[in-house]
Design a protein around this motif. Structure first.
Motif, PDB file in Angstrom:
ATOM      1  N   GLY A  63     -51.882  73.263 100.984  1.00  0.00           N
ATOM      2  CA  GLY A  63     -53.099  73.577 101.686  1.00  0.00           C
ATOM      3  C   GLY A  63     -53.897  72.322 102.677  1.00  0.00           C
ATOM      4  O   GLY A  63     -54.814  72.690 102.918  1.00  0.00           O
ATOM      5  N   ALA A  64     -53.300  71.299 102.219  1.00  0.00           N
ATOM      6  CA  ALA A  64     -53.861  70.091 102.789  1.00  0.00           C
ATOM      7  C   ALA A  64     -53.644  70.339 104.372  1.00  0.00           C
ATOM      8  O   ALA A  64     -54.441  69.689 105.558  1.00  0.00           O
ATOM      9  N   ILE A  65     -52.472  70.716 104.280  1.00  0.00           N
ATOM     10  CA  ILE A  65     -51.933  71.322 106.768  1.00  0.00           C
ATOM     11  C   ILE A  65     -53.413  72.083 106.479  1.00  0.00           C
ATOM     12  O   ILE A  65     -53.624  72.280 108.236  1.00  0.00           O
ATOM     13  N   ARG A  66     -52.719  72.989 106.115  1.00  0.00           N
ATOM     14  CA  ARG A  66     -53.488  74.361 106.783  1.00  0.00           C
ATOM     15  C   ARG A  66     -55.624  74.007 106.510  1.00  0.00           C
ATOM     16  O   ARG A  66     -55.166  74.555 107.907  1.00  0.00           O
ATOM     17  N   GLU A  67     -55.718  74.279 105.358  1.00  0.00           N
ATOM     18  CA  GLU A  67     -57.053  73.753 105.980  1.00  0.00           C
ATOM     19  C   GLU A  67     -57.583  72.460 106.919  1.00  0.00           C
ATOM     20  O   GLU A  67     -58.105  72.491 107.932  1.00  0.00           O
ATOM     21  N   THR A  68     -56.455  71.819 107.121  1.00  0.00           N
ATOM     22  CA  THR A  68     -56.958  70.735 108.189  1.00  0.00           C
ATOM     23  C   THR A  68     -56.472  71.857 109.532  1.00  0.00           C
ATOM     24  O   THR A  68     -57.475  71.378 111.218  1.00  0.00           O
ATOM     25  N   PHE A  69     -55.258  72.402 109.887  1.00  0.00           N
ATOM     26  CA  PHE A  69     -55.399  73.224 110.866  1.00  0.00           C
ATOM     27  C   PHE A  69     -56.167  74.228 111.381  1.00  0.00           C
ATOM     28  O   PHE A  69     -57.505  74.211 112.274  1.00  0.00           O
ATOM     29  N   GLU A  70     -56.840  74.623 110.331  1.00  0.00           N
ATOM     30  CA  GLU A  70     -57.915  75.758 110.035  1.00  0.00           C
ATOM     31  C   GLU A  70     -59.299  74.657 110.611  1.00  0.00           C
ATOM     32  O   GLU A  70     -60.163  75.242 111.364  1.00  0.00           O
ATOM     33  N   GLU A  71     -59.785  74.072 109.585  1.00  0.00           N
ATOM     34  CA  GLU A  71     -60.732  73.397 110.063  1.00  0.00           C
ATOM     35  C   GLU A  71     -61.169  72.785 111.353  1.00  0.00           C
ATOM     36  O   GLU A  71     -61.984  72.445 111.850  1.00  0.00           O
ATOM     37  N   SER A  72     -59.914  71.476 112.005  1.00  0.00           N
ATOM     38  CA  SER A  72     -60.266  71.206 112.936  1.00  0.00           C
ATOM     39  C   SER A  72     -59.729  71.544 114.243  1.00  0.00           C
ATOM     40  O   SER A  72     -59.926  71.025 115.131  1.00  0.00           O
ATOM     41  N   GLY A  73     -58.190  72.231 114.092  1.00  0.00           N
ATOM     42  CA  GLY A  73     -57.411  72.396 114.724  1.00  0.00           C
ATOM     43  C   GLY A  73     -56.210  71.183 115.122  1.00  0.00           C
ATOM     44  O   GLY A  73     -55.100  72.290 115.845  1.00  0.00           O
ATOM     45  N   ILE A  74     -56.249  70.336 114.170  1.00  0.00           N
ATOM     46  CA  ILE A  74     -55.320  69.116 114.562  1.00  0.00           C
ATOM     47  C   ILE A  74     -54.219  69.894 113.873  1.00  0.00           C
ATOM     48  O   ILE A  74     -54.023  69.716 112.530  1.00  0.00           O
ATOM     49  N   LEU A  75     -52.287  70.348 114.335  1.00  0.00           N
ATOM     50  CA  LEU A  75     -51.536  71.266 113.348  1.00  0.00           C
ATOM     51  C   LEU A  75     -50.433  69.693 113.181  1.00  0.00           C
ATOM     52  O   LEU A  75     -50.218  68.670 113.861  1.00  0.00           O
ATOM     53  N   LEU A  76     -50.436  69.444 111.861  1.00  0.00           N
ATOM     54  CA  LEU A  76     -49.323  68.546 111.112  1.00  0.00           C
ATOM     55  C   LEU A  76     -48.458  68.917 111.094  1.00  0.00           C
ATOM     56  O   LEU A  76     -47.924  69.162 109.930  1.00  0.00           O
ATOM     57  N   ALA A  77     -47.259  69.622 111.737  1.00  0.00           N
ATOM     58  CA  ALA A  77     -45.867  70.290 111.937  1.00  0.00           C
ATOM     59  C   ALA A  77     -45.185  69.448 113.024  1.00  0.00           C
ATOM     60  O   ALA A  77     -45.643  68.691 113.845  1.00  0.00           O
ATOM     61  N   ARG A  78     -43.877  69.576 112.660  1.00  0.00           N
ATOM     62  CA  ARG A  78     -42.999  69.259 112.775  1.00  0.00           C
ATOM     63  C   ARG A  78     -41.583  70.508 114.207  1.00  0.00           C
ATOM     64  O   ARG A  78     -42.199  71.395 113.375  1.00  0.00           O
ATOM     65  N   GLU A  79     -41.808  69.962 114.737  1.00  0.00           N
ATOM     66  CA  GLU A  79     -40.713  71.272 116.145  1.00  0.00           C
ATOM     67  C   GLU A  79     -39.500  71.258 114.335  1.00  0.00           C
ATOM     68  O   GLU A  79     -38.839  69.522 114.565  1.00  0.00           O
ATOM     69  N   GLY A  80     -38.885  72.700 114.693  1.00  0.00           N
ATOM     70  CA  GLY A  80     -37.633  72.266 113.709  1.00  0.00           C
ATOM     71  C   GLY A  80     -36.945  71.933 112.466  1.00  0.00           C
ATOM     72  O   GLY A  80     -37.118  73.031 111.318  1.00  0.00           O
ATOM     73  N   ASP A  81     -37.529  70.784 111.980  1.00  0.00           N
ATOM     74  CA  ASP A  81     -37.321  70.285 110.998  1.00  0.00           C
ATOM     75  C   ASP A  81     -37.989  68.679 110.787  1.00  0.00           C
ATOM     76  O   ASP A  81     -38.781  68.604 111.791  1.00  0.00           O
ATOM     77  N   ILE A  82     -37.707  68.456 109.589  1.00  0.00           N
ATOM     78  CA  ILE A  82     -39.234  67.106 109.066  1.00  0.00           C
ATOM     79  C   ILE A  82     -38.734  65.615 110.376  1.00  0.00           C
ATOM     80  O   ILE A  82     -40.062  65.581 110.548  1.00  0.00           O
TER      81      ILE A  82
END
Length: 365
Positions: A86-105
């Protein structure tokens, strides 16, 4: 069997029914490569924290983030995968900043073209696609492992809208990031949001001390949780060095700040004053503290409320949870907006009140 069965928190079922159960939510204290903090400016008609500058975050969604325990289960107030998603999704929705990695962690930070990013934010906000499924479709995974728990806040009972909010700290990579959303936030861009600007108007990275100074000067609104966490961060994130370091020295400077902050999050005791050291909350690390502000009194000098931060909230009374006994927050609330917010030492503030009370009695005599 009695008619009033006691809950784990030591309250009766009848008492619990009188309470508005807090909604699960999560939020991210996001640090830029220069260790500046991201705040979003909410509109004055916002449903929560009107007119304030806040960390990105919001309510959990079963559709996107998965199930959470029921309101009567104490585990609803604990860190979990749902809170992290939820924290990562909301950050993406609200700011456009995506806290994610390619492939795996272990992959590098996931980069998405601006057009695709904005289309995805719209689709996720409107529940047209599940966040984790969209991430998988573009070859990414949510970077939940690098979210560091940084206190939980439970709204006091007196408020009609209550939340149990898990706060996280996330540090963007120190290397230069070619990301349009991050670049925009470095210059306080007016960001397009999926809700058409109904809640958020702008996003900006700035030093924790600068945000606090703006609040003191009345330029922005900060509510107690945001002010308190910025106060803690300002001890470590103090900006660039005074001289002119090389790029590698500058990176090392920011890395050193982060290491000190990481140590702070995990170190006990969390207090320094003698009385505070004896309080049980001093043995709870910052990553595990649960805070539900309580009003200790009203200041005689300026009529600001004194908020204690050591209690974990009514749902967790009798548990081993707790917050910070050493500090209090001074605040004035007017029409739902917080002003004159200040973090002070508890003993110092209460000693001032006791002195004023003695002086008042002596004057009357």
């Amino acid at each position: 069997m009695t008619k009033q069965t006691h809950t784990l928190a030591g309250e009766t079922v009848k008492e619990r029914k009188k309470q508005t159960p807090p909604r699960p939510s999560s939020s991210v204290v996001l640090l830029s490569p220069e260790n500046q903090v991201l705040l979003l400016h909410r509109v004055k008609t916002s449903s929560a924290f009107p007119s304030a500058h806040v960390f990105p975050g919001g309510n959990l969604s079963v559709f996107h983030d998965g199930e959470v325990p029921s309101p009567s289960d104490a585990k609803i107030h604990e860190d979990s995968l749902s809170y992290r998603l939820g924290a990562i999704r909301e950050t993406f929705e609200e700011s456009g900043i995506l806290l994610a990695r390619e492939g795996d962690i272990d992959g590098k930070p996931l980069s998405i073209p601006t057009v695709d990013r904005d289309q995805a934010r719209q689709a996720i906000y409107r529940n047209k696609v599940r966040f984790v499924e969209w991430l998988a479709s573009v070859g990414g995974v949510a970077d939940t492992e690098n979210l560091l728990p940084f206190t939980r806040w439970i709204t006091p009972l007196a408020q009609p809208r209550r939340f149990t909010t898990q706060m996280y700290l996330y540090m963007l990579p120190l290397s230069t990031i070619d990301d349009t959303a991050i670049s925009a936030a470095r210059s306080e861009a007016i960001i397009p949001t999926p809700d058409g600007g109904a809640e958020i108007t702008a996003a900006r990275f700035d030093d924790a001390s600068t945000w606090l100074e703006k609040q003191r000067n009345g330029e922005i609104v900060l509510f107690p949780p945001q002010c308190f966490l910025l106060h803690l961060l300002s001890q470590f994130m103090v900006g660039p060095p005074a001289d002119s370091p090389s790029p590698s020295e500058l990176v090392e400077h920011y890395r050193s700040q982060r290491e000190r902050l990481r140590g702070f999050l995990n170190t006990v005791p969390t207090a320094t004053e003698p009385r505070a050291l004896k309080h049980p909350t001093a043995q709870i690390p910052w990553g595990e503290k649960t805070i539900s502000p309580t009003t200790l009194g009203i200041r005689q000098s300026d009529k600001r409320a004194i908020l204690g931060l050591d209690k974990p909230g009514p749902e967790l009374n009798g548990s081993d949870k707790g917050g910070d006994w050493e500090r209090v927050v001074l605040v004035r609330f007017s029409k739902g907006v917080a002003t004159e917010v200040e973090v002070r030492g508890r003993e110092e503030v209460l000693d001032e009140e006791r002195r004023l009370e003695r002086l008042s009695k002596e004057t009357k005599l």
